[in-house]
Design a protein around this motif. Sequence first.
Motif, PDB file in Angstrom:
ATOM      1  N   ILE A  23      -7.286 -98.659   0.718  1.00 40.20           N
ATOM      2  CA  ILE A  23      -6.928 -97.962   2.026  1.00 40.20           C
ATOM      3  C   ILE A  23      -7.657 -96.931   2.280  1.00 40.20           C
ATOM      4  O   ILE A  23      -7.911 -96.827   3.737  1.00 40.20           O
ATOM      5  N   LEU A  24      -7.710 -95.960   1.144  1.00 44.52           N
ATOM      6  CA  LEU A  24      -8.420 -94.625   1.513  1.00 44.52           C
ATOM      7  C   LEU A  24      -9.850 -95.055   2.144  1.00 44.52           C
ATOM      8  O   LEU A  24     -10.335 -94.224   3.104  1.00 44.52           O
ATOM      9  N   ARG A  25     -10.420 -96.170   1.559  1.00 43.80           N
ATOM     10  CA  ARG A  25     -11.954 -96.351   1.937  1.00 43.80           C
ATOM     11  C   ARG A  25     -11.934 -96.686   3.508  1.00 43.80           C
ATOM     12  O   ARG A  25     -12.754 -96.358   4.127  1.00 43.80           O
ATOM     13  N   LEU A  26     -11.042 -97.521   3.719  1.00 41.04           N
ATOM     14  CA  LEU A  26     -10.937 -98.351   5.127  1.00 41.04           C
ATOM     15  C   LEU A  26     -10.589 -96.871   6.064  1.00 41.04           C
ATOM     16  O   LEU A  26     -11.324 -96.868   7.252  1.00 41.04           O
ATOM     17  N   LEU A  27      -9.691 -96.137   5.895  1.00 44.44           N
ATOM     18  CA  LEU A  27      -9.458 -94.819   6.572  1.00 44.44           C
ATOM     19  C   LEU A  27     -10.575 -94.023   6.848  1.00 44.44           C
ATOM     20  O   LEU A  27     -11.033 -93.555   7.879  1.00 44.44           O
ATOM     21  N   ARG A  28     -11.295 -93.840   5.752  1.00 45.64           N
ATOM     22  CA  ARG A  28     -12.494 -93.006   5.871  1.00 45.64           C
ATOM     23  C   ARG A  28     -13.593 -93.418   6.580  1.00 45.64           C
ATOM     24  O   ARG A  28     -14.398 -92.797   7.254  1.00 45.64           O
ATOM     25  N   ASN A  29     -13.735 -94.717   6.801  1.00 43.42           N
ATOM     26  CA  ASN A  29     -14.505 -95.472   7.333  1.00 43.42           C
ATOM     27  C   ASN A  29     -14.627 -95.090   9.106  1.00 43.42           C
ATOM     28  O   ASN A  29     -15.596 -95.277   9.740  1.00 43.42           O
ATOM     29  N   GLU A  30     -13.344 -94.743   9.338  1.00 45.77           N
ATOM     30  CA  GLU A  30     -13.296 -94.594  10.798  1.00 45.77           C
ATOM     31  C   GLU A  30     -12.368 -93.056  11.230  1.00 45.77           C
ATOM     32  O   GLU A  30     -12.508 -92.942  12.489  1.00 45.77           O
ATOM     33  N   ILE A  31     -12.027 -92.640  10.251  1.00 43.68           N
ATOM     34  CA  ILE A  31     -11.161 -91.248  10.582  1.00 43.68           C
ATOM     35  C   ILE A  31     -11.871 -90.163   9.639  1.00 43.68           C
ATOM     36  O   ILE A  31     -11.921 -90.271   8.477  1.00 43.68           O
ATOM     37  N   PRO A  32     -11.961 -89.004  10.399  1.00 44.75           N
ATOM     38  CA  PRO A  32     -12.725 -88.033   9.497  1.00 44.75           C
ATOM     39  C   PRO A  32     -11.521 -87.344   8.435  1.00 44.75           C
ATOM     40  O   PRO A  32     -10.453 -87.263   8.759  1.00 44.75           O
ATOM     41  N   PHE A  33     -12.123 -86.964   7.127  1.00 41.39           N
ATOM     42  CA  PHE A  33     -11.072 -86.360   6.281  1.00 41.39           C
ATOM     43  C   PHE A  33     -11.572 -85.003   6.107  1.00 41.39           C
ATOM     44  O   PHE A  33     -12.666 -84.586   6.142  1.00 41.39           O
ATOM     45  N   THR A  34     -10.460 -84.147   5.910  1.00 40.73           N
ATOM     46  CA  THR A  34     -10.707 -82.987   5.452  1.00 40.73           C
ATOM     47  C   THR A  34     -10.531 -82.973   3.867  1.00 40.73           C
ATOM     48  O   THR A  34      -9.984 -83.824   3.149  1.00 40.73           O
ATOM     49  N   THR A  35     -10.877 -81.853   3.117  1.00 43.65           N
ATOM     50  CA  THR A  35     -10.785 -81.492   1.908  1.00 43.65           C
ATOM     51  C   THR A  35     -11.423 -82.858   0.783  1.00 43.65           C
ATOM     52  O   THR A  35     -10.449 -83.516   0.155  1.00 43.65           O
ATOM     53  N   ASN A  36     -12.626 -82.601   0.616  1.00 41.68           N
ATOM     54  CA  ASN A  36     -13.272 -83.360  -0.272  1.00 41.68           C
ATOM     55  C   ASN A  36     -13.569 -82.959  -1.520  1.00 41.68           C
ATOM     56  O   ASN A  36     -13.679 -81.729  -1.608  1.00 41.68           O
ATOM     57  N   SER A  37     -13.200 -83.632  -2.597  1.00 47.64           N
ATOM     58  CA  SER A  37     -13.198 -83.283  -3.908  1.00 47.64           C
ATOM     59  C   SER A  37     -14.835 -82.792  -4.346  1.00 47.64           C
ATOM     60  O   SER A  37     -15.743 -83.450  -3.863  1.00 47.64           O
ATOM     61  N   ILE A  38     -14.866 -81.704  -5.134  1.00 42.70           N
ATOM     62  CA  ILE A  38     -16.010 -80.993  -5.502  1.00 42.70           C
ATOM     63  C   ILE A  38     -16.322 -81.252  -7.105  1.00 42.70           C
ATOM     64  O   ILE A  38     -17.063 -80.838  -7.831  1.00 42.70           O
TER      65      ILE A  38
END
Length: 770
Positions: A86-101
Amino acid sequence: MFLTTIGMLHHRKDPETVLKSYAFAAVAKAEGMLFYYFTPRAVDFKTRTIQAKVLEDGVWQEKTVPFPDVIYNAGSPEKLAISKNILRLLRNEIPFTTNSIGNKLSITKRLQEGKEFASYLIPTESVQNEEQFYRHIQKYKKVVFKPVEGRKGKGIYYISILANGYEVQKDTQKEKLTKDQLDTFLKKQLAEEAFILQPYIQSTLKNGQVFDFRIHVQKNGEGKWIITTVYPRVAPQGSIVPNINNGGFTNYLEPFLQLQFPREAFNIKRMLEHFGLSLARHLDDIQMDKFQEVIDEIGIDVGLDKNGKLWIYEVNWRPGCPPAFYLELDVVRHTLQYANYIAHHQQEIKAQIQAAKNLAPAEKTIEKPIVAITKSTEKTTEESIAAITESVEKTTEKPVVPIKGRALKTTEKPIIAITGSAGKTTTKAFIASILSKNWSIFESKDYWNTTEHTKKHKELINESHKAVVLEYGMAYPGVITDHCEIIQPNISVVTNIGLAHVGNFDGDIKGVAKAKSELIQGMDQNGLLILNKDDDNSKWLLTDQFKGQIKTIGIHKKADYMAYDVQYKDDGMTFNIRLRNKEIPMFIPILGEHHVYNALNAIAVADQLGFSSDVIQAGLVFKKPPRRLTLYHCRNDILLIDDTVHSHPQGVRAALDVLGEIAKGRKVAIIGQMRELGDLREEEYRKLGAYIGDKKIDQLITYGFRTEEIGIAAQKSGIPAMNIHHFINKDQLHLFLKGMVRRGDTILVKGASKTNMFETIQFLDKQFKA
């Protein structure tokens, strides 16, 4: 009016169990944004809707809402992982904040590979079994043993070797264990989770209490890194964990520093802020290059050892809100404003990422008004590529440039070009750092200074940039003219006229000055020109026909912008200057009087553009260009000085001055070949040898073609022959250094990128790694 919709993604179904959700909803409303809370299971891709929770009149109501413009990624990565599709599909079309380092170990590895901050890292070892633990504790004697995925100071142990066993401390509780008991303890801990081990480096106050600093850094509504706060954390008496969740307490930074470090309070504050911003940008660059993502918030925990050396304890990519000072709303506000920014600037962010990945030159080595810096030293290769442009416009009103009875029109973009035989890249970095405090600027990156680079820059500059800062390099006549025809500056800086590339001008310094004068002739003839009053060779610059305003900088001769009371500090230089009839103290986080001149160039430009002294002070705490008098602290109190980008007589003397100022033990100078001196080589090598004699260098090592001439002159100036060594084979040089270096040595390695002298820094750093 178009409202940005922000969806807060979390693994918990009920927002009332997530305390910060209420603050986000309240601040979003105040900021004019639409906000709702949801979990992955609430997403319906067929209807492109979400069954979300919306805060209305203080109560969370369930509503069906459309997909948001941006997703604030707030949940636990481990618990959200079950919904990865689900997260992968969301990321494909909506920008996310807070990416893991990553976790503690992976962040450490990234910083080690990036090199720029490697000297601040505490050696970190992964511990898989008891045997590894005992091997490391025998080496370090007292260690920190903590979980890789640990948070909020939980699960940290301090273990030390005693005469008849071991001592294990957690919080304020201490326990003595036999080896068998410690074996049992280790097996239990390692069976439950992964651990790392570090030597214990203590940061203590006057009364013996342990402390550290938390630097909280975020991106703001313009996509730029800012300091949210810096605060000290002090452990309770008897404890060695200053984390607030373990009983530690905090204070406001400035009164804390004034009490504990009264003489260095200002410098420490500036240093911490500079360090935090620099580290954040560095990790952001790595994230863009490796994962095609940007990061937006980190918490950095650092300490100062008894020698004042800065150490990185931890870097957290999801730091909690500061526990005091009413800063929770500030953190939330920055997060939401940045979320609003990325919702509407995806093209600019993608351009940044693409630039970080693809704009590096073919070779590999390790700086925005348009400031052009002309560079007459050797070409260098790229060591790190950062994002090319910050595209967000500042709403700050643009100051005007006073130029001989008229001002630069507010519709005219300051285009700043910098040239000179030394100091161009650092001057550019200083100017860009100051101007970016108030404006969105374009800055040429690292050592990009050829005409081909200028052509690329022209395509990248856009209307969002309030100013442009460029470095113009040259090795032959006509090159700077070409730069100016591509992008014509209206503000120019000539740092100095030296011997770099003088061999291309038949050994005539006037020829170098004439070629540099192409910047004066090619710029806006009613613009602003900054010159170095202390540089005798600058008198050969062709300024007679220039109709604009000329401002001068200096330390020893009277100038429009003069530095006085110049002093060396452990982590940089301090000096005073008069601006608008007020005496202003300045600090720069880089060593050497020659860098004070570079700072003066930036001060002159910024002051003429109307920037306040406070902004100038803050901007001077900049991101230092790599391999410019970078310090590496090694074991046995050995200090390395890395100055391996360029090499010409003026720069070598400046580096030797720094060596003489900061060395506490033997002064060791390793000097590489200087190219393009032409027929002046013999004379300049002889002068340099005499200068080395005057500096009373303890060990002189020369490397490369004909550099033995430097040693011959140094011997005539009083350096014993037994302390002078010459090599043309780097392996033999390194073998010699392996046996020659002693405890307490300060070692300068000075050479140009073309001679690969950085390999010697790498060898010494590995050989004597702390």
